[in-house]
Design a protein around this motif. Sequence first.
Motif, PDB file in Angstrom:
ATOM      1  N   ARG A 162      -2.852   6.735  -6.663  1.00  0.00           N
ATOM      2  CA  ARG A 162      -2.186   5.791  -5.762  1.00  0.00           C
ATOM      3  C   ARG A 162      -1.097   6.490  -4.933  1.00  0.00           C
ATOM      4  O   ARG A 162      -0.867   6.148  -3.779  1.00  0.00           O
ATOM      5  N   HIS A 189      -9.581   2.817  -2.227  1.00  0.00           N
ATOM      6  CA  HIS A 189      -9.009   1.928  -3.241  1.00  0.00           C
ATOM      7  C   HIS A 189      -8.605   2.751  -4.452  1.00  0.00           C
ATOM      8  O   HIS A 189      -9.226   3.761  -4.754  1.00  0.00           O
ATOM      9  N   ASP A 199      -4.886  -0.291 -10.189  1.00  0.00           N
ATOM     10  CA  ASP A 199      -3.423  -0.377 -10.232  1.00  0.00           C
ATOM     11  C   ASP A 199      -2.833  -0.436 -11.637  1.00  0.00           C
ATOM     12  O   ASP A 199      -1.615  -0.520 -11.793  1.00  0.00           O
TER      13      ASP A 199
HETATM   14 MG    MG Z   1      -5.026  -3.236  -5.376  1.00  0.00          MG
END
Ligand code: MG
Length: 154
Positions: free
Chosen positions: A88, A121, A124
């Motif tokens: 991320r 993507h 998370d």
């Molecule tokens: Mg997300």
Amino acid sequence: MQKLQLTLAIVKPHAVKNPIALSYIRQAVKSKFVVIKTKRILLDEDTAAKFYREHVGKFFYNRLVTFMASGCIDLHILGHMRAIQMWRKMLGPTSVYKAQFQDPYCLRGLFGISDTRNVAHGSDSPQSAEKEIKFFFPDFSMYQWYNDDEPCYR
Ligand code: MG
Ligand code: RTP
């Protein structure tokens, strides 16, 4: 025995179609992670809608689903001690405008076109990673990945 953390990366259709973005992303991924499994698929809209069901009702949901079914996507199961956070961070902020402003060398800053077409993507949380990996790789066993042994590929 410490587990190798896994995450699911999905390279979105516009990035799969862009050879420079794709080659950059592949290199970036290979340099930082154990790439455990990879596959390229074409989603249908029903599957894309199911994958993004947590966003049902949000203003971007329909366009996100349509876009994700508009071309092939690359799925990667990535392993690293802190795979979720690391991927991320490499992606950067969801908003491409913010990404370009805050960190122009993150993947979304470099190759993002809009908030929908924001390159890739990343799961998370460990719970989402497990759910998302199972969604696309139903036969995959999450529990064979440890860092005191060579990972056993299969
Ligand atoms: Mg997300
Ligand atoms: P992702 O799930 O794709 O890794 O992205 P994320 O956690 O940073 O963002 P999330 O809130 O989970 O949103 C999922 C995807 O929906 C699209 N989105 N568009 N303001 C917008 O137009 C907007 N907000 C979210 C993005 O494509 C995001 O990746």
